[in-house]
Design an enzyme around this catalytic site. Structure first.
Site, short mmCIF file in Angstrom:
data_model
loop_
_atom_site.label_atom_id
_atom_site.label_comp_id
_atom_site.label_asym_id
_atom_site.label_seq_id
_atom_site.Cartn_x
_atom_site.Cartn_y
_atom_site.Cartn_z
CG ASP A 57 1.23 11.92 -19.13
OD1 ASP A 57 1.27 12.83 -18.29
OD2 ASP A 57 1.47 12.10 -20.33
CG ASP A 93 1.42 17.14 -18.01
OD1 ASP A 93 1.92 16.01 -18.20
OD2 ASP A 93 1.14 17.92 -18.93
CG ASP A 152 -3.57 7.01 -0.99
OD1 ASP A 152 -2.59 6.26 -1.13
OD2 ASP A 152 -4.40 6.86 -0.07
CD GLU A 162 4.24 13.60 -22.92
OE1 GLU A 162 3.12 13.19 -23.26
OE2 GLU A 162 4.47 14.76 -22.50
CD GLU A 163 4.41 18.08 -21.69
OE1 GLU A 163 3.72 18.22 -22.71
OE2 GLU A 163 3.93 17.87 -20.55
CG HIS A 218 0.55 21.76 -21.00
ND1 HIS A 218 0.59 21.49 -22.34
CD2 HIS A 218 0.95 20.63 -20.38
CE1 HIS A 218 1.00 20.24 -22.54
NE2 HIS A 218 1.22 19.70 -21.36
CG ASP A 248 -2.66 2.54 -2.74
OD1 ASP A 248 -1.43 2.54 -2.52
OD2 ASP A 248 -3.50 2.92 -1.90
CG ASP A 295 -1.93 1.08 1.26
OD1 ASP A 295 -1.73 2.10 0.58
OD2 ASP A 295 -2.93 0.93 1.97
CB ILE A 296 1.91 3.53 -2.70
CG1 ILE A 296 2.26 2.30 -3.56
CG2 ILE A 296 2.96 4.62 -2.88
CD1 ILE A 296 3.51 1.57 -3.13
#
Length: 447
Positions: free
Chosen positions: A199, A136, A301, A170-171, A286, A305, A42-43
């Protein structure tokens, strides 16, 4: 996520600076040992947010952004490398050129018992030049860092190898991930059983979107959200706009989650997810206001998870010692288990099999055991499916028929309550007639 219209992949990237942010090492808290229903870590959202704080600090110290070619991006690369190395992964840096400038991907790998297969997870590390890019895609990058550390602590040797990628540029048109995929050898590409992309997972007016590109991965991620009673929708806003696209174009299975960008939340979505209808999922998409204040903790959260849950299910049993009793999930080891390895079904040939091993579930299987099967096939009427219990007893789930439609994506219910849940269960599939072809994509057993 890059913004439409698409920016050419050959667009110039700003020159890379040499200034680094040095006081950021060892920023994340110790991974939690609490567990999700399938035994995955569980993160702790605090672990993810600790990384986001560091990305914000990097941006603050480097002109307000982490865009490609900037000192902020170089510092982000060094931070991720330090954190992944500290977590116990083998880390490499891959440089590539775009617009005459040098940029970087970061790869972190944990070898599995079976090193011939690797599951990949990724997120882009760059921001736009107009802001720090905390949602982002600092959110996906931070979530993957936290998942990597917690996963290594709980499963030192996974069943197959695990590789994380943090992508550059990526952008500018998925330049980094495209470079990575295009430079894979045929043998290395064949090792990759799938790629999961994350993402934007902390949008302040969030949604819960699941990639539809692969039925097996879609079902697995939806399974987690269903367990926590969060409804999902199919992701369409980011189709072709993020780093899963180069993998999919190369014939690699892809999946992932997404919390929304500049599309507008509808009244129906606000009713089921909360938040504000008539506003964008991320009003700061952006923009310079995409800061550490532009994050919904609950979304961050839940999506983190979901990453952990999917990775755990896709990497098989650990060969390292089991977690301490305090880390045992409420549901024990009786939670759903998925085998997502593809198995080709020969046309009018011998039966093929795929197995799932249950352990630590100290009871009999249920009278309503669920077998969720995903089989892409050109004529499902040809297909016969059996579930074989650990003692060899066979249960017919589907017989061949005159059903002329394609594909099987069905959950079967079977009474196997006379059998202990623990042991190796086998899905047996046979194509009974000629002409049509298909494969076992995935199956999930809930005992």
């Amino acid at each position: 996520m890059r913004k439409l219209p698409l920016i050419a992949a050959t667009a110039a990237i700003l020159a890379v600076g040499a200034a680094l942010v040095s006081p950021l090492a060892n920023a994340a808290p110790t991974p939690t040992l609490a567990s999700l229903p399938n035994g995955a870590p569980d993160i702790a959202v605090a672990s993810v947010k600790a990384h986001l704080t560091q990305f914000q600090t990097i941006a603050n110290n480097n002109g307000g952004n982490r865009c490609l070619g900037s000192t902020g991006y170089r510092a982000s690369v060094d931070y991720v490398k330090q954190q992944a190395t500290a977590a116990g992964f083998t880390v490499t840096e891959q440089s590539f050129t775009s617009g005459g400038k040098t940029s970087y991907n970061v790869l972190a790998e944990l070898a599995g018992t079976d090193t011939s297969k690797v599951i990949m997870l990724g997120a882009h590390l760059d921001s736009v030049c107009g802001g720090p890019g905390i949602n982002d895609d600092g959110s996906g990058s931070a979530a993957n860092l936290a998942v990597a550390a917690a996963f290594k602590a709980a499963r030192a040797t996974p069943g197959i190898s695990v590789r994380f990628g943090w992508w550059g540029s990526e952008e500018q048109g998925m330049v980094g991930s495209s470079y990575y995929v295009s430079h894979l050898s045929a043998a290395e590409k064949a090792r990759i059983v799938g790629y999961l992309n994350f993402d934007m997972v902390g949008s302040p007016n969030p949604g819960y979107f699941v990639y539809r590109n692969d039925a097996g991965y879609e079902a697995l991620i939806k399974e987690y959200f269903a367990l926590i009673n969060v409804p999902t929708e199919i992701e369409t806003e980011g189709d072709g706009r993020s780093d899963h696209a180069p993998f999919q174009n190369a014939g690699i299975r892809v999946g992932g989650t997404f919390s929304g960008a500049d599309y507008i939340k509808t009244a129906a979505q606000a009713q089921k997810w909360g938040g504000t209808s008539g506003q964008a999922f991320d009003p700061c998409y952006h923009r310079s206001c995409d800061t550490s204040s532009n994050i919904d903790d609950t979304s961050l959260d839940r999506h983190s998870d979901a990453i952990s849950y999917a990775l755990w299910a896709l990497t098989g049993p650990a060969t390292s010692p089991s977690p301490s009793p305090t880390a045992t999930p409420t549901g024990g080891s009786c939670a759903p288990v998925t085998n997502g390895t593809d198995v080709a079904i020969p046309d009018h040939g011998a039966a093929v099999t795929s197995t799932i091993t249950i352990s630590g579930c100290n009871r009999n299987a249920s009278a309503t055991t669920k077998v969720a099967v995903v089989i892409p096939h050109t004529y499902r009427g040809d297909i016969r499916i059996d579930l074989v219990a650990p003692n060899g007893t066979s249960y017919r789930l589907k017989t061949e028929s005159n059903d002329s439609a394609a594909n099987i994506n069905t959950t079967y219910t079977v009474n196997v309550s006379t059998h202990a849940a623990n042991g190796t269960w086998t899905l047996k599939v046979q194509d009974m007639y000629s002409v049509d072809t298909g494969r076992i994509d995935s199956w999930t057993l809930t005992v």
